[in-house]
Design a protein around this motif. Structure first.
Motif, PDB file in Angstrom:
ATOM      1  N   LEU A   1       0.126 -15.367   2.937  1.00  0.00           N
ATOM      2  CA  LEU A   1       0.335 -15.557   4.434  1.00  0.00           C
ATOM      3  C   LEU A   1       1.734 -15.119   5.263  1.00  0.00           C
ATOM      4  O   LEU A   1       1.813 -14.493   6.057  1.00  0.00           O
ATOM      5  N   GLU A   2       2.715 -15.162   4.205  1.00  0.00           N
ATOM      6  CA  GLU A   2       3.884 -15.075   4.807  1.00  0.00           C
ATOM      7  C   GLU A   2       4.542 -13.520   4.104  1.00  0.00           C
ATOM      8  O   GLU A   2       5.814 -13.109   4.266  1.00  0.00           O
ATOM      9  N   LYS A   3       3.506 -12.818   3.569  1.00  0.00           N
ATOM     10  CA  LYS A   3       3.805 -11.377   2.975  1.00  0.00           C
ATOM     11  C   LYS A   3       4.887 -11.405   1.783  1.00  0.00           C
ATOM     12  O   LYS A   3       5.611 -10.644   1.622  1.00  0.00           O
ATOM     13  N   ARG A   4       4.858 -12.758   1.097  1.00  0.00           N
ATOM     14  CA  ARG A   4       5.588 -12.672   0.004  1.00  0.00           C
ATOM     15  C   ARG A   4       4.924 -12.176  -1.192  1.00  0.00           C
ATOM     16  O   ARG A   4       3.463 -11.742  -1.208  1.00  0.00           O
ATOM     17  N   GLY A   5       5.467 -11.997  -2.361  1.00  0.00           N
ATOM     18  CA  GLY A   5       4.815 -11.456  -3.594  1.00  0.00           C
ATOM     19  C   GLY A   5       5.844 -11.320  -4.809  1.00  0.00           C
ATOM     20  O   GLY A   5       7.174 -11.808  -4.720  1.00  0.00           O
ATOM     21  N   GLY A   6       5.305 -11.256  -5.737  1.00  0.00           N
ATOM     22  CA  GLY A   6       6.218 -11.115  -7.153  1.00  0.00           C
ATOM     23  C   GLY A   6       5.856 -12.166  -8.102  1.00  0.00           C
ATOM     24  O   GLY A   6       4.693 -12.290  -8.466  1.00  0.00           O
ATOM     25  N   VAL A   7       6.753 -12.517  -8.898  1.00  0.00           N
ATOM     26  CA  VAL A   7       6.307 -13.503 -10.062  1.00  0.00           C
ATOM     27  C   VAL A   7       6.031 -14.698  -9.465  1.00  0.00           C
ATOM     28  O   VAL A   7       6.513 -15.182  -8.640  1.00  0.00           O
ATOM     29  N   GLY A   8       4.762 -15.390 -10.066  1.00  0.00           N
ATOM     30  CA  GLY A   8       4.424 -16.527  -9.439  1.00  0.00           C
ATOM     31  C   GLY A   8       3.349 -16.583  -8.440  1.00  0.00           C
ATOM     32  O   GLY A   8       3.169 -17.371  -7.955  1.00  0.00           O
ATOM     33  N   PHE A   9       2.522 -15.471  -8.322  1.00  0.00           N
ATOM     34  CA  PHE A   9       1.604 -15.288  -7.221  1.00  0.00           C
ATOM     35  C   PHE A   9       0.155 -14.922  -7.895  1.00  0.00           C
ATOM     36  O   PHE A   9      -0.502 -13.892  -7.283  1.00  0.00           O
ATOM     37  N   PRO A  10      -0.256 -15.621  -9.030  1.00  0.00           N
ATOM     38  CA  PRO A  10      -1.285 -15.051  -9.516  1.00  0.00           C
ATOM     39  C   PRO A  10      -2.578 -15.804  -8.510  1.00  0.00           C
ATOM     40  O   PRO A  10      -2.199 -16.948  -7.920  1.00  0.00           O
ATOM     41  N   TYR A  11      -3.813 -15.619  -8.797  1.00  0.00           N
ATOM     42  CA  TYR A  11      -4.884 -16.078  -8.057  1.00  0.00           C
ATOM     43  C   TYR A  11      -5.923 -15.898  -8.732  1.00  0.00           C
ATOM     44  O   TYR A  11      -6.312 -14.978  -9.626  1.00  0.00           O
ATOM     45  N   ARG A  12      -7.380 -16.620  -8.233  1.00  0.00           N
ATOM     46  CA  ARG A  12      -8.733 -16.425  -8.861  1.00  0.00           C
ATOM     47  C   ARG A  12      -9.392 -16.387  -7.589  1.00  0.00           C
ATOM     48  O   ARG A  12      -9.375 -17.219  -6.671  1.00  0.00           O
ATOM     49  N   ILE A  13     -10.562 -15.360  -7.509  1.00  0.00           N
ATOM     50  CA  ILE A  13     -11.583 -15.358  -6.266  1.00  0.00           C
ATOM     51  C   ILE A  13     -12.794 -15.590  -6.886  1.00  0.00           C
ATOM     52  O   ILE A  13     -13.172 -14.880  -7.714  1.00  0.00           O
ATOM     53  N   VAL A  14     -13.521 -16.776  -6.572  1.00  0.00           N
ATOM     54  CA  VAL A  14     -14.793 -16.816  -7.112  1.00  0.00           C
ATOM     55  C   VAL A  14     -15.810 -16.718  -5.850  1.00  0.00           C
ATOM     56  O   VAL A  14     -15.759 -17.164  -4.637  1.00  0.00           O
TER      57      VAL A  14
END
Length: 776
Positions: free
Chosen positions: A424-437
């Motif tokens: 949402l705030e256009k962040r990223g880097g270490v700590g931003f994994p995800y799963r899309i089901v």
């Protein structure tokens, strides 16, 4: 003293201590300590109520237990010694207590790996902190209200230390704020943390110490409220942690490779694990080796699925992977402003369910999901969602979930969609994994258990309530129990079309001896595309801040235990009992009392579906029978509906509630309208008699007017009234002498009132045809 007893991995354990029996199920409210160090013996006291009737510990990890002297325990506090093997993964686990009177609801209990130290008051001033003899250490404490706790430890220059306030993760109600300073008159500030990304409301900091000397950690509730269970576990020292585990899960039974990034290591670490979920859950406890002989701390459980698991390409320049549902897509937002794309092949006009799992799994990602067609035009967007939380006053409290989810109706001209995910705030880097089901969204439903446990008296019954969340399917649903243990039976439940409230009842034999059973409550229905089958689940909220659930565990089982026989037993026919719109349905109740259990009682229906009401029935002292009268409104759903009820009375030593077995009502209309024939023909100038019957139900005796609607031009019919004592009727249909050939699908209508309001009775189809006149 009882001898230690070993329990198999992932099996429940039991500790038996001879104590006096009570008549109420145990309630578990706290533990001291809140957790134990694995591999070491520790004395634990569980507190609550009604814990004195032969208590046993129920836990999802193996343990050895040893009884303590009986005088160490009492009904509100049970003390024992426990050893958890060093092979158990570090984390917080739900535990319960079973007594002869039933099983408690769950309480989170931590399994750690560090030496444990308990808070010692008074440590509420910077100038007088509690001194810690050594680090790394796990400090257990409480900050009720506006309390502030201070701890002092000795550090060395160059040490990279972690200060981790585990609160929501262990079931606490506080929102921690932590601060690290040098223990000098100037109180040189070192670092602070509050609401650390990936930990929701929990706080964690990592810093390198600048010089040898003493340091002070300050911990408080950021709201200075300290409500709920105001506990914390404060980890201090050189402890291996990771800011990211990738992927966040995998397919059940498969052995996968994982990457650990960030935290206390500048290098990417790899690990391998075979994913085996805890019983009745979809989570796998993480167990990854770290530095200094310690495992990596503060990891959320890994998610286990049954669908194919796909990872995003390692090369950021590679084309998006192309997949088809069902599938789980694993990725991470590697750089600020990055967005990931996946192409999903689909059938035009299909419906897909798409859910992002990130924040709830410990990711820092505040995801925004967009669905595009092949031309890049947006089809759908999703951000935060509202989900059902714990029941309050019979209503599910809505909780905010930061992970997006949506259902997509694929346009008729689209055969593939592109999923676009960003922060949402256009962040990223270490700590931003995800799963899309991604799953096909066929019409169906989900079932939520209203309670996490059920206690069934031997020789008696207990009602189990569920709530149905319909997902495009609005028809009837039947409820049953999958493979109940010996000594336990059930009465199935029925949820009528459109209803959301469901009930079944469990009954324990007089000699039932099963241990705590994890019952599977199953809902089944005949859907438009085939059978639908769902297992009821329970979302236990162990920690929350206002409307944000900060620790939720879901399991597909109802913990069920037999209890001592009750003083009173209720019985009622299984049914179905015919229930007519606009009329009362009477349920006969038999009451069996033990000697001396003669008190008067109130017989009360449990929450009823829309269209049903029931007044409280006063049952006299010593009465052995009663009747519950359920009023059936004209808007009650037709078909089978299962209802529950109970009785309350004052029996020594206090008020008791006794469940009755559930009863099925078969809701029907006040009449049945049948026609002798489905089609009629009439020549010009002729008269045709439409014949039929009105069969009344129950006490309905009012007149019914039958008329025809939708006749072809040239036909006329006057309504006819079917008298209260009559069944047969005739409607005369007259064709005009000059009527032209025609035909139409007409309707036979029955008009009457219920409670002085017109009743919506469905029309009966009947075909009419005007045939050409025969030449003379």
């Amino acid at each position: 003293m009882n001898r230690p007893r070993r329990c198999a991995l992932l099996a429940s354990g039991f500790l038996v201590a001879a104590t006096a029996a009570t008549a109420a199920p145990p309630k578990l409210s706290d533990a001291a300590p809140f957790g134990v160090r694995r591999g070491e013996a520790a004395e634990v006291t569980l507190t609550g109520t009604d814990l004195g009737a032969n208590p046993r510990l129920i836990a999802p990890f193996p343990f050895q237990v040893e009884a303590l002297p009986p005088e160490r325990s009492k009904p509100e506090a049970w003390a024992f010694k426990i050893v958890v093997p060093a092979t158990v993964a570090v984390g917080a686990y739900p535990i319960r207590v079973q007594t002869d009177d039933g099983v408690s609801s769950p309480l989170l209990f931590a399994v750690g790996q560090l030496p444990q130290v308990a808070e010692v008051e008074e440590n509420s001033r910077f100038e007088a902190p509690q001194a810690l003899a050594a680090t790394p250490v796990d400090v257990e404490g409480r900050v009720a209200g506006n309390d502030v706790d201070f701890y002092k430890f000795a550090g060395k220059k160059g040490q990279r230390i972690v200060v981790d306030a585990q609160c929501a993760r262990v079931g606490s109600g506080i929102d921690p704020s932590i601060k690290l300073s040098q223990a000098t008159p100037t109180r040189r500030f070192m670092a602070a943390a509050d609401d650390t990304p990936g930990l929701l409301t929990d706080a964690r900091l990592t810093t390198e110490l600048p010089e040898d000397g003493d340091y002070v950690v300050e911990l408080s509730d950021s709201r200075y409220a300290g409500g709920g269970r105001p506990i914390y576990r404060l980890l201090i020292g050189e402890i291996p942690i990771a800011d990211e585990v990738y992927p966040l899960g995998g397919r059940a039974g498969e052995t996968d490779g994982f990457e650990l990034r960030g935290g206390t290591s500048a290098e990417i670490r790899t690990a391998v694990a075979r994913l085996v979920p805890l019983p009745n859950t979809a989570i796998h406890p993480p167990l990854f080796a770290g530095a200094n002989g310690l495992d990596v701390e503060s990891l959320r459980p890994l998610v286990v699925s049954d669908a194919p698991e796909i990872r995003e390409p390692a090369d950021p320049a590679a084309a998006p992977v192309r997949v088809a549902a069902p599938v789980v897509l694993n990725g991470r937002i590697d750089t600020p402003g990055d967005e990931d794309r996946f192409v999903v092949a689909t059938k035009p006009g299909a419906k897909l369910k798409i859910r992002v799992d990130a924040g709830r799994l410990g990711s820092s990602l505040d995801g925004v999901l967009q669905v595009l067609n092949a031309k890049g035009a947006a089809i759908a967007n999703a951000d935060d969602q509202s989900t059902p939380g714990p029941m309050k006053n019979g209503v599910a409290v809505k909780m905010i979930d930061p992970d997006p989810a949506l259902t997509v109706d694929v346009p008729a001209d689209v055969d593939e969609i592109t999923l676009v995910l960003r922060d949402l705030e256009k962040r990223g880097g270490v700590g931003f994994p995800y799963r899309i089901v991604v799953e096909p969204a066929a019409p169906g439903f989900e079932i939520a258990l209203d309670a996490s446990e059920s206690n069934v008296p031997r020789g008696g019954s207990a009602v189990v309530a569920v709530t149905l969340d319909r997902k495009g399917y609005d028809g009837p649903v039947t409820l049953s129990v999958l493979d109940p243990p010996a000594g336990l039976t059930f009465r199935p439940g029925s949820i009528a079309a459109g209803q959301a409230i469901g009930r079944i009842s469990l009954a324990a034999a007089g000699d039932a001896a099963f241990a705590v059973a994890d019952l599977k409550i199953v809902g089944e229905a005949a859907g438009p595309a085939g059978p639908i089958r769902r297992i009821a689940s329970r979302r236990d909220v162990f920690a929350q801040q206002d409307y944000l659930a900060t620790n939720v565990r879901e399991r597909e089982a109802l913990a069920t235990a037999p209890t001592l026989p009750g003083l009173v037993t209720l019985d009622a026919p299984a049914g179905p009992i015919e229930a007519v719109h606009g009329q009362p349905a009477t349920i006969p109740v038999k009451i069996a009392r033990t000697a001396g259990a003669d008190a008067a009682m109130d017989l009360t229906a449990l929450t009823l579906p829309a269209g049903f009401t029931a007044a409280v029935v006063k049952v006299a002292e010593k009465a052995d029978q009663a009747a519950l009268v359920v009023a059936v409104g004209a808007d009650a759903a037709l078909g089978a509906t299962t209802i529950g009820f109970n009785a309350k009375g004052k029996f020594a030593p206090g008020e008791r509630t006794i469940d009755a077995p559930v009863v099925a009502l078969n809701v029907v209309r006040p009449i049945e309208l049948t026609l002798e024939k489905p089609a009629y023909e009439a020549a010009p100038g002729a008269t045709v008699e439409l014949k039929g019957k009105v069969v009344r139900k129950g006490a309905f005796k009012d007149p019914v007017v039958v008329k025809l609607d939708g006749l072809p031009a040239g036909l006329k019919a006057e309504p006819t009234t079917v008298a209260p004592e009559a069944t047969d009727f005739v409607v005369k249909v007259v064709a005009d002498a000059d009527a032209k050939p025609a035909e139409a699908a007409a309707k036979a209508l029955a008009a009457f009132q219920i409670d002085k309001k017109d009743y919506a009775f469905p029309p009966a189809p009947v075909a009419f045809k005007i045939v050409a006149a025969q030449p003379k």
